[in-house]
Write a protein that holds these residues in place. Structure first.
Motif: not given
Lengths: 393, 393
Positions: B353, B282, B278, B355-359, B270
């Motif tokens: 893993e 987030n 990221r 740390s996502t926009q979706k979460n 990454e």
């Protein structure tokens, strides 16, 4: 420096050293179980099952029985650091490398090791323990069950009867033996027993099953000094592993707990006594093959461990060359000597999944060929015939 | 007691607590790599690669950089027990639960903790450190980078400049921060840094990456007293992890090493700076959602950690009920408060893993619904709109 590393593809190995042993694919699969939170009720349920299974394997009803977050050496350190306070006299029985390690840890904790030492390959005579307990004010007697450095299995019954009559605690290192031979924790009244996951339990390394008797816990509760380690403090670990309300102490490795759950399940499916008998028979077959080839075993007759066999390297044969060829040509790992036995012996482990008739036949026939090519005089087929004869008897 | 246990099937969890975070399937797959011997040349090669990758993530050239066989707390204990001798004065900066744990360990080691304490949620002011270093003969300054108990990220630059001018060592706990924000070990001249694998590195728990500067190692070499722990003794660990001739110390957990190898590989693929960005974005989106709903953040503006956000539970809302519903209805785990914050705050982690926009969108919309049903006044869509607006900006 590169930024992309190749996928890990270690060569296939038949692990016949002093541990780790080969791991059952079911155990690897269990590690694919997703990581969940350290207080998730489902994880707590799984932990409870692991505790229940460990009690069966240790043959104990001890409440404080669980897998520590560290390897066998962490188990050794936990067993000692919770009990020993500065100036405490500890009777350390040394008959190999790991007894000496116990002495080292006792000294680091400020304890006073009183030593009973016998030549590597021999057992500790119970009468020596009895004598020392009469002469000194001993808080703890520490002894290794299966010394992987020598292949000796220490009988425990007489010593435990002696210690039981005193105020001293009895600590037994079963790193190599648990799951491969019977550990009668409660029946013998052993106070502290620890082990590791990667030997006769055939899990991946990383956890150290441990159990403490009520007597041991009472002595820990009465300590005058702080336990030097926070990470290994049984008072804190107990609050996370047991009871209605679980209190965070550290984040256990769920993946290793899942693996141990499956490894223990496999042990219980086979049945403890059947498993011990398998270890006994395969080790006996191995020894008959080695002896037939004229090789000399380190452990005295009658005290040979059923999971690890130490054998003298014949004069003129190169330790490193034979082990390198075994690894390269057969994919077989056996162990070299530790400490004073370095370069002088080999250690052949038949632990857990690795203890099979197939592996015994393979390692004996491989050794026979390689030794013969190294100039050692052995009639072709001698070792393998002896092994086959053993299995047919 | 039963003898057959069911296959492990824990429910699917979205891990948004203080760790562990969700693990990439590639990391689980890496754990299927067969266990091999602890001195197998292929394992030593893999260990070397892990060391190389860890140096990149710690941003250090320190020779002694490796993953310890224990969890983050073992890392904390190793960092302290190798350096501290009885009577040593240690400046412990406490701004939350884990600072207090450092104090506990210092005391167990016989050291004398000198405390700088600020209310939970605040940072340690550098001038206080400067003052104490002038007044006392401090051997080590210990500080937690990201306090998961409060969500505070401690700035390190000024403090490191202050410590650098003295003989004291600087120790930084990056258990939560490593892999989620930049750790400038060499540039800031930090002497000891330790972490854990299950937070922003998104591996399974069980290992503690750690690094020691030359200055720290020199001080360890000059110790007058034995290191109380054999298991965590850097002098012994060094001989196994580094150099031409590797010397057995304990059996590392190959399975966890394989997992860490893959987790670090994913981090480097990454790219460190992209990964940090990221995490930053987030967390900022999460905070904008929480604030829009009228919730109060614990960490002061400007000092909010990009991997863990602590938020006050509104009056009249049940901590346990909301967390139980989040878990049951959404499969989302968030953390409760530790110590003095128990029952008063939630801790929402966006680590590795996880740390996502979706979460972020999911946890905000779930919280909005559950809080509203619990009687907390919030206009429907407020939180989610703020989060969406953040991402569109």
């Amino acid at each position: 420096m590169k930024d992309v590393y190749k996928e890990l593809k270690p060569p296939e190995r038949i692990l016949l050293g002093p541990g780790p042993s080969n791991v059952n694919p079911r155990v690897y699969k269990a590690m694919m179980t997703p990581v969940i939170g350290y207080l998730d009720s489902e994880l707590l349920r799984i932990m409870d099952e692991v505790v229940e299974m460990l009690r069966k394997v240790f043959k104990t009803k001890n409440s404080i029985t669980f897998p520590l977050s560290g390897t066998g050496t962490a188990g050794m350190e936990t067993a000692l650091c919770n009990v020993i306070e500065p100036e405490d006299e500890v009777l350390v029985c040394i008959k190999g490398y790991f007894g000496a390690r116990i002495k080292d840890i006792v000294e680091r904790l400020g304890g006073k090791p009183i030593i009973i030492e016998v030549p590597w390959g021999e057992i500790i005579p119970p009468e020596k323990v009895e004598k020392m307990l009469k002469e000194k004010k001993i808080k703890l007697v520490a002894i290794v069950h299966a010394e992987t450095s020598t292949g000796v299995l220490q009988p425990l019954k007489e010593i435990s009867n002696i210690v039981k009559k005193t105020d001293a605690l009895l600590l037994v290192d079963t790193v190599a033996s648990l799951g491969g031979t019977s550990i009668e924790t409660d029946e013998l009244g052993i106070d502290i027993v620890y082990s590791a996951t990667q030997k006769c339990l055939s899990g991946p390394p990383g956890l150290a099953p441990i159990t403490f008797s009520k007597k041991a816990i009472e002595i820990i509760r009465k300590r005058k000094n702080n336990i030097s380690s926070f990470y290994l403090d049984i008072n804190l670990l107990e609050k996370y592993w047991f009871g209605e309300k679980r209190k965070y102490h550290h984040t256990i490795s769920m993946s290793l707990i899942y693996a141990l759950h499956e490894a223990l399940q496999i042990v219980l499916e086979e049945g403890l006594e059947k498993r011990f008998e398998r270890h006994r028979r395969n080790a006996e077959a191995l020894r008959s093959g080695l002896k037939a080839m004229g090789l000399k075993l380190i452990a005295k007759e009658g005290y040979q461990a059923p999971m690890i066999t130490a054998v003298a390297i014949p004069d003129g044969v190169s330790d490193k060359q034979i082990r390198a060829r075994l690894l390269k040509e057969y994919g077989i790992e056996i162990g070299g000597g530790l400490g004073e036995f370095s370069g002088k012996i080999w250690r052949i482990g038949l632990m857990g999944e690795s203890s099979t008739q197939k592996n015994v036949l393979l390692v004996i026939s491989a050794l026979e060929k390689l030794l013969s090519e190294a100039g050692y005089k052995v009639k072709p087929g001698t070792g393998v015939s002896a092994v086959s004869a053993y299995y047919q008897s």
